[in-house]
Design a protein around this motif. Structure first.
Motif, mmCIF file in Angstrom:
data_model
loop_
_atom_site.group_PDB
_atom_site.id
_atom_site.type_symbol
_atom_site.label_atom_id
_atom_site.label_comp_id
_atom_site.label_asym_id
_atom_site.label_seq_id
_atom_site.Cartn_x
_atom_site.Cartn_y
_atom_site.Cartn_z
ATOM 1 N N LEU A 293 51.408 -48.363 -15.143
ATOM 2 C CA LEU A 293 51.052 -47.971 -13.817
ATOM 3 C C LEU A 293 51.101 -48.914 -12.580
ATOM 4 O O LEU A 293 51.138 -48.268 -11.202
ATOM 5 C CB LEU A 293 49.518 -47.669 -13.838
ATOM 6 N N LEU A 294 51.667 -49.979 -13.001
ATOM 7 C CA LEU A 294 52.203 -50.900 -11.886
ATOM 8 C C LEU A 294 53.578 -50.643 -11.507
ATOM 9 O O LEU A 294 54.414 -51.227 -10.605
ATOM 10 C CB LEU A 294 52.028 -52.340 -12.305
ATOM 11 N N SER A 295 54.488 -49.882 -12.224
ATOM 12 C CA SER A 295 55.865 -49.687 -12.382
ATOM 13 C C SER A 295 56.342 -48.563 -11.198
ATOM 14 O O SER A 295 55.206 -47.713 -10.866
ATOM 15 C CB SER A 295 56.517 -49.359 -13.668
ATOM 16 N N ASP A 296 57.470 -48.542 -10.754
ATOM 17 C CA ASP A 296 57.871 -47.651 -9.790
ATOM 18 C C ASP A 296 57.682 -46.325 -10.456
ATOM 19 O O ASP A 296 58.149 -45.282 -9.787
ATOM 20 C CB ASP A 296 59.474 -48.010 -9.529
ATOM 21 N N TRP A 297 57.963 -46.224 -11.917
ATOM 22 C CA TRP A 297 57.770 -44.750 -12.423
ATOM 23 C C TRP A 297 56.526 -44.053 -12.341
ATOM 24 O O TRP A 297 56.514 -43.029 -12.463
ATOM 25 C CB TRP A 297 58.184 -45.003 -13.884
ATOM 26 N N SER A 298 55.680 -45.124 -11.949
ATOM 27 C CA SER A 298 54.229 -44.303 -11.911
ATOM 28 C C SER A 298 54.029 -43.472 -10.523
ATOM 29 O O SER A 298 54.623 -44.019 -9.317
ATOM 30 C CB SER A 298 53.177 -45.425 -11.770
ATOM 31 N N ASP A 299 53.309 -42.331 -10.863
ATOM 32 C CA ASP A 299 53.322 -41.477 -9.261
ATOM 33 C C ASP A 299 52.087 -42.246 -8.463
ATOM 34 O O ASP A 299 52.033 -41.558 -7.467
ATOM 35 C CB ASP A 299 53.073 -40.152 -9.688
ATOM 36 N N ALA A 300 51.339 -43.037 -9.131
ATOM 37 C CA ALA A 300 50.004 -43.566 -8.450
ATOM 38 C C ALA A 300 50.205 -44.742 -7.589
ATOM 39 O O ALA A 300 50.762 -45.738 -8.386
ATOM 40 C CB ALA A 300 49.022 -43.804 -9.240
ATOM 41 N N SER A 301 49.960 -44.799 -6.215
ATOM 42 C CA SER A 301 50.203 -46.162 -5.769
ATOM 43 C C SER A 301 48.913 -46.876 -5.148
ATOM 44 O O SER A 301 48.825 -47.708 -4.618
ATOM 45 C CB SER A 301 50.922 -45.980 -4.480
ATOM 46 N N ASP A 302 47.761 -45.944 -5.422
ATOM 47 C CA ASP A 302 46.467 -46.416 -5.305
ATOM 48 C C ASP A 302 45.995 -47.687 -5.971
ATOM 49 O O ASP A 302 45.985 -47.304 -7.180
ATOM 50 C CB ASP A 302 45.394 -45.137 -5.043
ATOM 51 N N GLU A 303 45.073 -48.565 -5.388
ATOM 52 C CA GLU A 303 45.008 -49.425 -6.380
ATOM 53 C C GLU A 303 43.779 -49.004 -7.322
ATOM 54 O O GLU A 303 43.544 -49.825 -8.493
ATOM 55 C CB GLU A 303 44.148 -50.560 -5.386
ATOM 56 N N ALA A 304 42.926 -48.148 -7.168
ATOM 57 C CA ALA A 304 41.977 -47.713 -8.220
ATOM 58 C C ALA A 304 42.619 -47.369 -9.311
ATOM 59 O O ALA A 304 42.012 -47.570 -10.261
ATOM 60 C CB ALA A 304 41.200 -46.387 -7.367
ATOM 61 N N THR A 305 43.844 -46.607 -9.299
ATOM 62 C CA THR A 305 44.302 -46.299 -10.645
ATOM 63 C C THR A 305 45.058 -47.350 -11.173
ATOM 64 O O THR A 305 45.258 -47.385 -12.418
ATOM 65 C CB THR A 305 45.496 -45.416 -10.261
ATOM 66 N N THR A 309 45.279 -52.170 -15.118
ATOM 67 C CA THR A 309 46.397 -52.934 -15.446
ATOM 68 C C THR A 309 46.744 -54.128 -14.670
ATOM 69 O O THR A 309 47.085 -55.288 -15.552
ATOM 70 C CB THR A 309 47.703 -51.849 -15.503
ATOM 71 N N ARG A 310 46.483 -54.110 -13.359
ATOM 72 C CA ARG A 310 46.426 -55.187 -12.719
ATOM 73 C C ARG A 310 45.504 -56.641 -13.220
ATOM 74 O O ARG A 310 45.872 -57.684 -13.283
ATOM 75 C CB ARG A 310 46.345 -55.058 -11.132
ATOM 76 N N ARG B 101 39.982 -60.146 -15.321
ATOM 77 C CA ARG B 101 39.702 -61.221 -14.556
ATOM 78 C C ARG B 101 39.883 -60.579 -13.308
ATOM 79 O O ARG B 101 40.706 -59.941 -12.621
ATOM 80 C CB ARG B 101 41.016 -62.140 -14.702
ATOM 81 N N ALA B 102 38.680 -61.105 -12.669
ATOM 82 C CA ALA B 102 38.442 -60.858 -11.123
ATOM 83 C C ALA B 102 39.328 -61.483 -10.356
ATOM 84 O O ALA B 102 39.686 -62.660 -10.520
ATOM 85 C CB ALA B 102 37.068 -61.132 -10.757
ATOM 86 N N GLY B 116 38.311 -55.960 -9.578
ATOM 87 C CA GLY B 116 38.741 -56.040 -11.116
ATOM 88 C C GLY B 116 37.694 -56.343 -11.978
ATOM 89 O O GLY B 116 37.876 -56.488 -12.947
ATOM 90 N N LEU B 117 36.290 -56.403 -11.452
ATOM 91 C CA LEU B 117 35.284 -56.711 -12.459
ATOM 92 C C LEU B 117 35.019 -55.452 -13.279
ATOM 93 O O LEU B 117 34.958 -54.407 -12.789
ATOM 94 C CB LEU B 117 34.120 -57.319 -11.680
ATOM 95 N N MET B 118 34.578 -55.590 -14.583
ATOM 96 C CA MET B 118 34.182 -54.397 -15.190
ATOM 97 C C MET B 118 33.205 -55.013 -16.424
ATOM 98 O O MET B 118 33.499 -55.767 -17.068
ATOM 99 C CB MET B 118 35.248 -53.635 -15.912
ATOM 100 N N PHE B 119 31.998 -54.235 -16.494
ATOM 101 C CA PHE B 119 31.186 -54.541 -17.530
ATOM 102 C C PHE B 119 31.350 -53.499 -18.430
ATOM 103 O O PHE B 119 30.766 -52.375 -18.316
ATOM 104 C CB PHE B 119 29.814 -54.983 -17.138
#
Lengths: 421, 147
Positions: A293-305, A309-310, B101-102, B116-119
């Motif tokens: 999901l961090l790659s350019d192949w992903s269609d999602a750029s929003d941080e929530a998605t 992975t990050r 990791r936050a 990035g936190l999750m319980f």
């Protein structure tokens, strides 16, 4: 998952009534209607496993998810053996609909024997990570691995693009979805697009309601007659599940899984002298993958998605951890555990009942302990697990797809990757 | 609940007091730490004269969902401002931490944002705030029950 004060009050009232009836009976914690008098905490735990189905979810980073044309293409690809290098294996070779999208084998068999058990695809769209080691962060990225793995479908991006591009129906469906031709000259894009169609299809597989769901909802609305239809053995097993067994610590929520990973004290040698690193290897594979999901192949750029992975953290205790599987339809997906080493639910319950703590290697983590179940308690727990199945989970029928016809001419199509309206 | 890092607590406190140039922008005299954060769900961890006020993006913190924190760090008068803030969490009863990791972003003026936190399990979690200033580390903790 939580339930509001109104629901709590209604439940409390219903259960008070049930509890008062129970006093007339010789058997403790049971009322005349054949319902255990669940405590308020037990009720809270039970309600947390629903409602079912949950709110719809979409394959992450997949702009084609939920689109009927993409689901249709994905279904066609799912059953297409020509996608494999030797034209002898499809996704459905291991994910058999009649076996709840598993294969019934301890370990999967592709072009060669594999090390892990084939997981069910039911409700996969509600999972966070894919594969027993969580090496993929979306359904579409997960679909790429078996396509390319030499021991599974042994295909290639070029082979896949050529197969889709030279089959009139597949090419037509592909064009309908992606407004471009499957193109061997841009085989990587065709591979990812095909995987996104597969992700759209597998993401559409959400199983129906189970006997547990009916019981859980009846309990919530205080419907005593409906509650009493749930077998007593299953109720006792459920009480163990949310109580002394503490099974819901990992098997939480409507999916009966917290979506994460754990060490269950089982041997994890994939063959003599070779250890399956589990989640430890999964995180390494995830970070090495060009399709996350961090790659350019992903269609999602929003941080929530992208946040999982990050922020995912590799830790020493990940070694030998495997994904906590959903227990929905679990009675239909034997054998069990990451490598199918336990043949039946009875064996699984026996494993947790007699757990050998010496075998845990989770860096000091203290979650599991042997349950020391009596034979009746073990049978009750199995009876409960059997109520988690949708009766239709082994009767999925392939949708008959109407013949594809398009009036669009490739020369007039928008550029590859453009999303259809 | 709190504990110090490598140096003895008293020595660290004295060192902090003698750091003449240090100020804590986030805690003007008479102000309540983090008063700019929404009061209904504002939480406070404190110890050794330091405070961390924070609000979570969802409260109560939901089981199995990522959440973020907005935080304000305040210290005792004259003490060094926290140069960095590290955030972690664990479940002492289970002896494990988070699977994520936050990441912490310094927004200036004693304000921080963590993501990035999750319980991933229900039960008692312990949020851990490590405040670093020079050679000094102050650890504050705050218990969160997840259902």
């Amino acid at each position: 998952m939580s339930w509001g004060a109104t629901g709590a009050a209604a439940l409390s009232g219903a259960l008070l009534a049930l509890a008062s009836a129970a006093t007339a009976l010789a058997q403790p914690n049971r009322n005349a209607a054949g319902v255990l008098a669940f405590t308020a905490e037990e009720q809270r735990q039970i309600l947390s496993h629903g409602p079912w189905p949950p709110a719809p979810a979409r394959d992450a980073g997949n702009a084609q998810a939920s689109r009927p044309a993409a689901i249709a293409l994905g279904q066609a690809l799912f059953f297409e053996t020509r996608l494999s290098g030797k034209a002898n294996t499809s996704c459905a070779s291991c994910h058999l609909p009649a076996r709840a999208f598993t294969d019934g084998r301890p370990r999967a068999l592709g072009q060669a024997p594999l090390e892990r058990n084939t997981p069910s695809l039911w409700n996969a769209v509600h999972e966070r990570w894919y594969g027993w080691d969580g090496a993929a962060d979306s359904l579409w990225s997960q679909a790429i691995r078996p396509l390319l793995d030499e021991r599974e479908m042994a295909s290639s991006a070029t082979h896949l693009a050529a197969t889709i591009g030279t089959d009139a129906q597949l090419a037509c469906r592909y064009r309908q979805v992606f407004h471009a031709d499957a193109d061997a000259a841009d085989a990587q894009r065709t591979l990812v697009n095909a995987a996104k169609a597969l992700g759209a299809f597998t993401g559409s597989l959400v199983s129906g309601r189970s006997a547990f769901d009916a019981f859980r909802d009846a309990l919530q609305r205080g419907d005593r007659r409906a509650v009493a239809r749930y077998p007593l053995a299953a109720q006792r097993g459920l009480r163990l599940f949310v109580g002394r067994g503490q099974c819901q610590v990992c098997h939480a929520g409507p999916m009966f899984s917290n979506g994460e990973f754990g060490d269950t004290g089982l041997p994890f040698f994939s063959r003599p002298g070779v250890v399956d690193p589990g989640r430890h290897g999964g995180i390494a594979a995830l970070r090495a993958s060009p399709y996350t999901l961090l790659s350019d192949w992903s269609d999602a750029s929003d941080e929530a998605t992208r946040i999982k992975t990050r922020h995912v953290l590799a830790q020493p205790r990940n070694f030998g951890e495997f994904k906590v599987p959903s227990l929905r339809n679990v009675a239909d997906t034997a054998p069990y555990m990451h490598d199918g080493q336990l043949a039946s639910l009875t064996e699984v319950v026996a494993h947790y009942s007699t757990l050998n703590l010496e075998r845990l290697h989770a860096d000091g983590e203290q979650i599991l302990k042997p349950l020391h179940l009596s034979p009746r308690e073990a049978a009750d727990l199995v009876a409960f697990l059997r109520t988690l199945s949708d009766p239709g989970a082994t009767h999925w029928q392939r949708r008959t797809l109407p013949a594809c016809a398009t009036r669009e001419r490739p020369g007039h199509l928008p550029s590859p990757g453009t999303q259809a309206p | 609940m709190n504990s110090f890092g490598p140096l003895h607590a008293a020595r660290n406190t004295l060192l902090a007091l003698f750091t003449l140039a240090a100020t804590l922008a986030a805690s003007p005299a008479g102000a309540e730490c983090g008063e700019q954060l929404p009061a209904p769900t504002r939480q406070l961890a404190s110890g050794d004269g330091y405070q961390v006020a924070f609000v979570a993006s969802a409260w109560p913190v939901p089981l199995g969902q990522h959440f973020s924190l907005d935080l304000v760090v305040c210290g005792p008068p004259g003490a060094a401002a926290a140069e960095t803030l590290r955030i972690d969490a664990d479940m002492p009863a289970h002896r494990h931490g988070m699977n994520y990791r936050a990441s912490v972003q310094d927004r200036g003026g004693g304000r921080f944002h963590a993501e990035g936190l999750m319980f991933h399990m229900a039960g008692r979690w312990r949020l851990i705030f490590d405040l670093h200033s020079g050679t000094q580390t102050v650890r504050l903790t705050h218990e969160v029950v997840v259902q």
